[in-house]
Design an enzyme around this catalytic site. Sequence first.
Site, PDB file in Angstrom:
ATOM      1  CE  LYS A  32      -2.200   1.743   3.766  1.00 21.49           C
ATOM      2  NZ  LYS A  32      -2.091   3.213   3.839  1.00 21.49           N
ATOM      3  CG  ASP A  59      -4.612   4.752   1.718  1.00 23.96           C
ATOM      4  OD1 ASP A  59      -5.745   5.232   1.557  1.00 23.96           O
ATOM      5  OD2 ASP A  59      -4.087   4.616   2.839  1.00 23.96           O
ATOM      6  CE  LYS A  61      -7.556   7.212   3.996  1.00 26.01           C
ATOM      7  NZ  LYS A  61      -6.138   6.857   3.932  1.00 26.01           N
ATOM      8  CG  ASP A  64     -12.217  17.780  -6.315  1.00 28.42           C
ATOM      9  OD1 ASP A  64     -13.170  18.547  -6.569  1.00 28.42           O
ATOM     10  OD2 ASP A  64     -11.049  18.161  -6.267  1.00 28.42           O
ATOM     11  CB  ILE A  65     -16.747  18.203  -8.503  1.00 30.98           C
ATOM     12  CG1 ILE A  65     -15.586  18.543  -9.436  1.00 30.98           C
ATOM     13  CG2 ILE A  65     -17.033  19.337  -7.531  1.00 30.98           C
ATOM     14  CD1 ILE A  65     -15.889  19.694 -10.379  1.00 30.98           C
ATOM     15  CG  ASN A  67     -15.533  16.562 -15.187  1.00 29.72           C
ATOM     16  OD1 ASN A  67     -15.617  15.636 -15.995  1.00 29.72           O
ATOM     17  ND2 ASN A  67     -14.835  17.655 -15.426  1.00 29.72           N
ATOM     18  CB  THR A 119     -10.370   4.869  12.529  1.00 28.46           C
ATOM     19  OG1 THR A 119      -9.148   5.078  11.831  1.00 28.46           O
ATOM     20  CG2 THR A 119     -11.054   3.629  12.001  1.00 28.46           C
ATOM     21  NE  ARG A 211       2.638   2.274  12.997  1.00 25.93           N
ATOM     22  CZ  ARG A 211       1.844   3.078  13.698  1.00 25.93           C
ATOM     23  NH1 ARG A 211       2.382   3.984  14.500  1.00 25.93           N
ATOM     24  NH2 ARG A 211       0.538   2.983  13.588  1.00 25.93           N
TER      25      ARG A 211
HETATM   26  O1  C5P Z   1       1.562   0.798  11.014  1.00 24.50           O
HETATM   27  P1  C5P Z   1       0.114   0.389  10.985  1.00 24.50           P
HETATM   28  O2  C5P Z   1      -0.076  -1.113  10.889  1.00 24.50           O
HETATM   29  O3  C5P Z   1      -0.690   1.013  12.101  1.00 24.50           O
HETATM   30  O4  C5P Z   1      -0.391   0.987   9.599  1.00 24.50           O
HETATM   31  C1  C5P Z   1      -1.742   0.936   9.237  1.00 24.50           C
HETATM   32  C2  C5P Z   1      -1.926   1.614   7.907  1.00 24.50           C
HETATM   33  O5  C5P Z   1      -3.304   1.664   7.616  1.00 24.50           O
HETATM   34  C3  C5P Z   1      -1.407   3.049   7.840  1.00 24.50           C
HETATM   35  O6  C5P Z   1      -0.968   3.292   6.506  1.00 24.50           O
HETATM   36  C4  C5P Z   1      -2.647   3.860   8.161  1.00 24.50           C
HETATM   37  O7  C5P Z   1      -2.613   5.147   7.584  1.00 24.50           O
HETATM   38  C5  C5P Z   1      -3.733   3.021   7.493  1.00 24.50           C
HETATM   39  N1  C5P Z   1      -5.080   3.213   8.034  1.00 24.50           N
HETATM   40  C6  C5P Z   1      -5.409   3.007   9.361  1.00 24.50           C
HETATM   41  N2  C5P Z   1      -6.695   3.199   9.789  1.00 24.50           N
HETATM   42  C7  C5P Z   1      -7.637   3.576   8.930  1.00 24.50           C
HETATM   43  C8  C5P Z   1      -7.336   3.774   7.577  1.00 24.50           C
HETATM   44  C9  C5P Z   1      -6.028   3.584   7.145  1.00 24.50           C
HETATM   45  O8  C5P Z   1      -4.545   2.636  10.157  1.00 24.50           O
HETATM   46  N3  C5P Z   1      -8.873   3.714   9.361  1.00 24.50           N
END
Ligand code: C5P
Length: 232
Positions: A32, A59, A61, A64-65, A67, A119, A211
């Site tokens: 990702k 990723d 996200k 926007d409009i 078009n 989240t 991580r």
């Molecule tokens: O390092 P970690 O396992 O926490 O990474 C989780 C990944 O998922 C990160 O890239 C984080 O931005 C993404 N993410 C998240 N929670 C979300 C949406 C995306 O942790 N609700």
Amino acid sequence: MGKDVIIACDFADGKTCLEFLGKFTEEKPFVKIGMELFYAEGPAIVRALKSRGHKVFLDLKLHDIPNTVKKSMAVLADLGADIINLHAAGTRAMMEAALEGLTRPDGTRPLLIAVTQLTSTSQERMRDELLIDRPLDEVVLVYAQNAKAAGLDGVVCAAPEAGKIHAHCGKAFLTVTPGIRFADGDKGDQVRVMTPADAKAVGSDYIVVGRPITGADDPVAAYRRCVNEFVG
Ligand code: C5P
């Protein structure tokens, strides 16, 4: 595409990312790429990863409009990304336009999934700042249903929400879930976490793991542990 582990490559630059992935000599993990790396390196990083044989979840996200999103999605589909996402808050018209833009001349297209509510957005902030009075879990579910109605392939969601989303949107509607930690691992800044095995048990289709793999002493071993627990 079946169940898989996606490594969140949250690196500041492409060199670090490619050095990290160079540790994987036997497998080609699904990766990702987020805004940080994409804005630092541009489309070249996606092409570099694709040419090395990785599947790529972009990723970015989009929101926007219709078009603008449609035209931007056409550019991203050309890069060869395998999964792309957008904000369901852009409404069904935006999601439908995105799908049109994503569809390549040969009829193929990347999977398109929606972010419902981030989240990081609490019930209180949603009510006081976004003026949405409904319960957060209801908002998440209705946004997921809107995404399905627009023809999208799934949503990004916390693992505990995967079962409910599958129950309402169907088993084939993909749930892509971050917030994954090993039972004996450090939670870091994530609050609601699940192990790969538990994410499998609740029916997640893809887990996004950062991580616990990128920060491990032996990232390849950590990745294999994830795959064994989640897919194996
Ligand atoms: O390092 P970690 O396992 O926490 O990474 C989780 C990944 O998922 C990160 O890239 C984080 O931005 C993404 N993410 C998240 N929670 C979300 C949406 C995306 O942790 N609700």
